[in-house]
Write a protein that holds these residues in place. Structure first.
Motif, PDB file in Angstrom:
ATOM      1  N   TYR A   1       0.716  -1.433  -0.105  1.00 35.85           N
ATOM      2  CA  TYR A   1       0.025   0.048  -0.012  1.00 35.85           C
ATOM      3  C   TYR A   1       0.737   1.183   0.102  1.00 35.85           C
TER       4      TYR A   1
ATOM      5  N   VAL B   1      -8.507   2.354   0.615  1.00 35.89           N
ATOM      6  CA  VAL B   1      -7.620   1.767  -0.604  1.00 35.89           C
ATOM      7  C   VAL B   1      -8.239   2.150  -1.963  1.00 35.89           C
ATOM      8  N   TYR B   2      -7.563   2.514  -2.779  1.00 36.77           N
ATOM      9  CA  TYR B   2      -7.793   2.869  -4.145  1.00 36.77           C
ATOM     10  C   TYR B   2      -6.953   1.920  -5.000  1.00 36.77           C
ATOM     11  N   GLU B   3      -7.598   0.859  -5.760  1.00 39.60           N
ATOM     12  CA  GLU B   3      -6.660  -0.042  -6.355  1.00 39.60           C
ATOM     13  C   GLU B   3      -7.018   0.334  -7.995  1.00 39.60           C
TER      14      GLU B   3
ATOM     15  N   TYR C   1      -1.866  -0.517  -5.521  1.00 39.26           N
ATOM     16  CA  TYR C   1      -2.797  -0.025  -4.255  1.00 39.26           C
ATOM     17  C   TYR C   1      -2.197   1.411  -3.865  1.00 39.26           C
TER      18      TYR C   1
ATOM     19  N   CYS D   1      -3.150   4.557  -0.714  1.00 36.62           N
ATOM     20  CA  CYS D   1      -4.088   4.909   0.157  1.00 36.62           C
ATOM     21  C   CYS D   1      -4.658   6.517   0.064  1.00 36.62           C
TER      22      CYS D   1
ATOM     23  N   CYS E   1     -12.232   8.782  -1.420  1.00 36.60           N
ATOM     24  CA  CYS E   1     -12.414   8.190  -2.702  1.00 36.60           C
ATOM     25  C   CYS E   1     -13.038   9.161  -3.779  1.00 36.60           C
TER      26      CYS E   1
ATOM     27  N   GLU F   1     -12.569   0.665   1.197  1.00 36.93           N
ATOM     28  CA  GLU F   1     -12.311   0.611  -0.221  1.00 36.93           C
ATOM     29  C   GLU F   1     -12.954   1.694  -1.124  1.00 36.93           C
TER      30      GLU F   1
ATOM     31  N   ARG G   1     -14.691   2.254  -4.743  1.00 39.81           N
ATOM     32  CA  ARG G   1     -15.236   1.364  -5.818  1.00 39.81           C
ATOM     33  C   ARG G   1     -16.254   2.161  -6.672  1.00 39.81           C
TER      34      ARG G   1
END
Length: 181
Positions: free
Chosen positions: A82, A98-100, A105, A107, A111, A123, A125
């Motif tokens: 991360y 968490v941004y994937e 990944y 942090c 978002c 997360e 999304r």
């Protein structure tokens, strides 16, 4: 340090690189130590950064240090996968998400600063799945004072069913019509 002060290209007038007591146009596959010397490895305490130039800190060029090199992202297969504040760590700190993206990944504080604007637990999304959407958050249940709306493929929490395509209420759920009694 050198028998000459600097190498200068007669064609361009630009400073060239030193390698093994000779002047070269570039370091090629080698790294540049920041003082126009070509080196096989960056000196201790420095990292190979952008364009193979050694740098004292990867953070200064907005990258993370991994195995002596400055990289854009943390290794997704390591324990410290991360990225946060240009460091790789085991988990994102509290109050971050968490941004994937593309298997890497990061942090983030919100978002909303990403292309995945919905908060699903910790997360980021693009969809809430079976959870309910309220103010960019995906919730397991709608809070008191709101109503459940299953609208097409999106589940939402709404303040008033009258403003939806399902204006009737049955047990906090917005319905198209009143259920048979």
């Amino acid at each position: 340090k050198h028998c000459y002060d600097m190498c200068e290209s007669s064609k361009t007038g630009k400073l060239t690189k030193h390698y093994k007591n000779k002047c070269a146009e570039s370091c090629g596959e080698l790294a540049e130590d920041g003082e126009h010397d070509c080196v096989e490895e960056c000196p201790e305490g420095t990292f190979e950064g952008a364009e193979k130039v050694c740098t004292k800190s990867c953070e200064d060029i907005q990258k993370v240090a991994i195995n002596g090199k400055c990289e854009d992202n943390c290794d997704p297969n390591s324990e410290n996968k991360y990225k946060y504040n240009y460091k790789c760590q085991e988990a994102c700190p509290p109050n971050t998400f968490v941004y994937e993206k593309n298997g890497f990944y990061t942090c983030v504080d919100s978002c909303l600063e990403t292309d995945k604007t919905l908060t699903y637990g910790t997360e980021c999304r693009t969809q809430c799945g079976q959870r309910y959407l309220l103010n960019n958050s995906c919730l397991e249940t709608c809070p008191e004072g709101t109503f459940f709306l299953d609208d097409w493929d999106v589940r939402k929490c709404v303040d008033d069913c009258n403003e939806t395509s399902k204006p009737f209420v049955d047990e906090r759920r917005c319905q198209e019509s009143c259920p048979n009694q």
